[in-house]
Enzyme design. Structure first.
Site, short mmCIF file in Angstrom:
data_model
loop_
_atom_site.label_atom_id
_atom_site.label_comp_id
_atom_site.label_asym_id
_atom_site.label_seq_id
_atom_site.Cartn_x
_atom_site.Cartn_y
_atom_site.Cartn_z
N ASP A 27 -35.31 -10.99 9.67
CA ASP A 27 -35.83 -11.18 8.57
C ASP A 27 -34.90 -12.39 7.98
OD1 ASP A 27 -36.68 -11.36 5.93
OD2 ASP A 27 -35.95 -9.53 5.44
N LYS A 36 -35.34 -22.03 3.12
CA LYS A 36 -36.60 -21.52 3.72
C LYS A 36 -37.72 -22.33 3.05
CE LYS A 36 -39.07 -17.13 4.32
NZ LYS A 36 -38.82 -15.89 4.24
N GLU A 96 -44.55 -11.18 7.41
CA GLU A 96 -43.67 -10.32 6.87
C GLU A 96 -44.28 -9.02 6.36
OE1 GLU A 96 -41.86 -12.91 3.84
OE2 GLU A 96 -40.75 -13.75 5.31
N ASP A 126 -44.45 -7.91 -2.53
CA ASP A 126 -43.17 -8.37 -2.07
C ASP A 126 -42.46 -9.32 -3.35
OD1 ASP A 126 -40.88 -9.40 -1.03
OD2 ASP A 126 -41.73 -10.26 0.93
#
Ligand code: AMP
Length: 618
Positions: free
Chosen positions: A26, A89, A189, A213
């Protein structure tokens, strides 16, 4: 189909494959973690202290250029922000134009190339791509699991947000390759979260899942349909600048006005200490009704009730996103079978309560929300390793397919592991004024330079109508059919002029050769990447040089002699840098030229507009 194993440490291809562990990663905005399956059960790997599986996604460059990743790097965020990179990211696969309006968010230097080329980050005199920086995080994760297993690993599954586009997914794969990992699959994800909760194994008619999330800095919600082991993302929504940090911020603002802390907040150390207390308060209030602590001479208090009033607008915003995602998926809340919680911030009780009343069902929270995505990645990895026979793997292309672009670079159009059949189109243009013909050379392989890959064929698109360089729109389309036949078509979109060829990429190549090509690409990943960034920097610099020369020619009258002379000397410096092999020097010269020419360009534009107004040419 015989399987072929690659032993990276010995550089050999093993015909008889020993079951190798494939790892799940992850790669998060705030934290990253690595997991693997042991006897069919996924587990995350903790650090040497045996406590924490999370590694902060922070990279610090020390003055001697050595690199720190994780907790040690995170400590430098306050003391040495310019040399400490976080949230990389957010920059993956992005051009400067994409992130221009967010650049104040980053404490480090993002290079302003003012165009569509990919962003670079400057640390002192070095330039790094987000891919190189992410590779540092991946190397740390790889090292952690190798130390834990006392064995080397080389294959991985990496997760990305469902909304990541092709460029962002490809950048993530490239980062893996650079870290010495063969990235077998990029997994969404929310799909990983659903796998971790075992939802795919349910033999019922299929199910619909909402994955909520809320991490440290980002929020997203995805609606998934799972049927016969196939996961389809029906819709996604969210806010890439909303997360746990914002919950901390409302507490800081509350205390600041309640205890009149404005003066103290001018002190960076106090501000940071207060931020940590706010986070502690938030976490405490996930389990208790009240929080009380001291900082310097101040007593800090917060009740759960007040906290909930403070954060309510933020939580409401996330619920609005959930409603929007449902609307896009054309579903009602009642049609959602499961609500899955992902991200550390979903531990806040108010979030669970509000989700329960929105969806009319208790959200699944039995797995650690920080670990659930990595656990799902480890399950997907185990399926790919052939340990989970219940899941069928779709047919995929074993090697990437692409074409040659300027400088002999391989431009991948169908990445390896793409589903078959597949169809992808991409637009290109000419590099010379009045160019009539365009050669399309098709290659197969994972190396960055076409000379290191396998040539499958080439053809020439002729009779392109004469136009200045960069104006024609040429669509190159790759169609790979169910029999593995590749059709490559080139079409000039204005004149509709087109040509195509058909190739069978698997013809004349054994599985062993394929495995060798992969091994080769991994062994050379670092050198290839260096070569690619150098060629890309040169290509970009050459177009800046051409554009600058044109700019002087058209606007010389507006500028002073000194300005023209200076501009020419910056161009000359860039030309000299292009002759060399130091990409940082090229980037630096380009950066300096851009910085010098920007105000001149603005002046030229103002001048031209006012001239046009005078002559009423508008
Ligand atoms: P992630 O990016 O998923 O690791 O999320 C980290 C975020 O979760 C940070 O903002 C943490 O402050 C937050 N967090 C971790 N534990 C808790 C907790 N017990 N209650 C509320 N927020 C938490």
């Amino acid at each position: 189909m015989a399987k072929i194993g690659i032993n990276l440490s010995e550089g050999k291809v093993n015909k008889e494959e020993k079951k190798e562990i494939i790892i799940g990663i992850d790669l998060g905005t705030t934290n990253s973690l690595v997991a693997y399956s042991k006897d069919g059960n996924p587990i995350t790997v903790k650090g040497k202290d045996g406590k924490n599986s999370l590694i902060p996604s922070v990279i610090h460059f020390k003055s001697d250029k050595t690199v720190l990743v994780g907790d040690e790097a995170k400590e430098k965020l306050i003391t040495d922000p310019e040399n400490t990179i976080y949230s990389v990211k957010r920059l993956m696969g992005k051009s400067f134009n994409d992130v221009d309006n967010q650049k104040d968010y980053f404490g480090y230097r993002i290079i302003d190339t003012d165009d569509d080329s990919l962003v670079k980050i400057r640390v002192e005199d070095k330039f790094y791509s987000p891919i190189e920086l992410s590779a540092q995080i991946l190397k740390t994760l790889k090292k952690r699991i190798e130390e834990n297993l006392e064995n080397s690993v080389s294959k991985a599954v990496i997760t990305v947000p469902a909304y990541f586009n092709d460029a962002q997914r490809q950048a993530t794969k490239d980062a893996g390759k650079l870290a010495g990992l063969d990235v077998l699959r990029i997994v969404n994800e929310p799909t990983a979260a659903a796998l971790a909760y075992g939802l795919s194994l349910d033999q019922n008619d299929g199910q619909t899942v909402a994955v909520y999330d809320l991490g440290g800095g980002t929020f997203d919600v995805s609606v998934l349909r799972i049927e016969n082991g196939i996961f389809e993302v029906l819709s996604t929504n969210g806010n890439t600048f909303l997360g746990g940090d914002d919950l901390d911020r409302v507490i800081i603002d509350h205390w600041s006005s309640l205890y009149k802390l404005e003066d103290q907040l001018a002190d960076a150390n106090f501000k940071q200490a207060l931020r940590l207390k706010a986070e502690l308060a938030k976490k405490t209030l996930s389990k208790q009704e009240t929080f009380k602590d001291t900082l310097n001479n101040f007593t800090l208090e917060l009740s759960k009730d007040t906290f909930e009033v403070l954060i309510n607008p933020l939580i409401e915003e996330t619920l609005n996103c959930c409603n929007a995602a449902l609307k896009d998926a054309k579903l009602s809340t009642a049609e959602i079978d499961h609500v899955l919680l992902v991200g550390g911030s979903t531990r806040v009780p108010l979030i669970k309560e509000k989700l329960q009343s929105l969806f009319g069902k208790v959200p699944n929270d039995t797995l650690d929300p920080d670990e659930v995505v990595a656990l799902g990645a480890a399950i997907q990895a185990d399926i790919l390793a052939g340990n989970n026979r219940e899941m069928l793997l779709l047919d995929i292309t074993p090697l990437s397919l692409g074409i040659e672009t300027v400088g002999g670079l391989m431009d991948v159009i169908l990445p390896r592991n793409s589903k078959i059949p597949s169809s992808v189109g991409r637009n290109y243009t000419t590099s010379i004024d009045g160019q009539k013909n365009l050669k399309v050379a098709v290659y197969q392989g994972e190396r960055d330079l076409v000379k290191d890959n396998r040539k499958l064929g080439e053809f020439i698109l002729t009779d392109i109508p004469p136009m200045p360089a960069g104006i024609p729109k040429i669509e190159i389309q790759f169609l790979l059919d169910a029999d593995g036949i590749l059709k490559v078509k080139a079409k000039e979109l204005r004149s509709e002029q087109e040509t195509e060829i058909r190739i069978k990429p698997s013809y004349g190549i054994s599985e062993e050769e394929m495995a060798l090509m992969l091994l080769d690409s991994m062994k050379n990943a670092e050198a290839d990447m260096a070569q690619r960034v150098l060629l890309e920097a040169r290509n970009e610099a050459n177009s800046v040089i051409l554009a600058s020369a044109k700019f002087i020619e058209q606007n010389a009258a507006i500028f002073s002699e000194v300005e023209v002379k200076d501009l020419k000397s910056y161009i000359q410096k860039l030309k000299e840098a292009v002759e060399g092999t130091d990409k940082d020097l090229i980037n630096k010269a380009m950066d300096e030229l851009n910085t010098f020419s920007r105000p001149l360009a603005e002046r030229a534009m103002d001048h031209n507009i006012s001239e046009a107004m005078k002559g009423k040419k508008l």
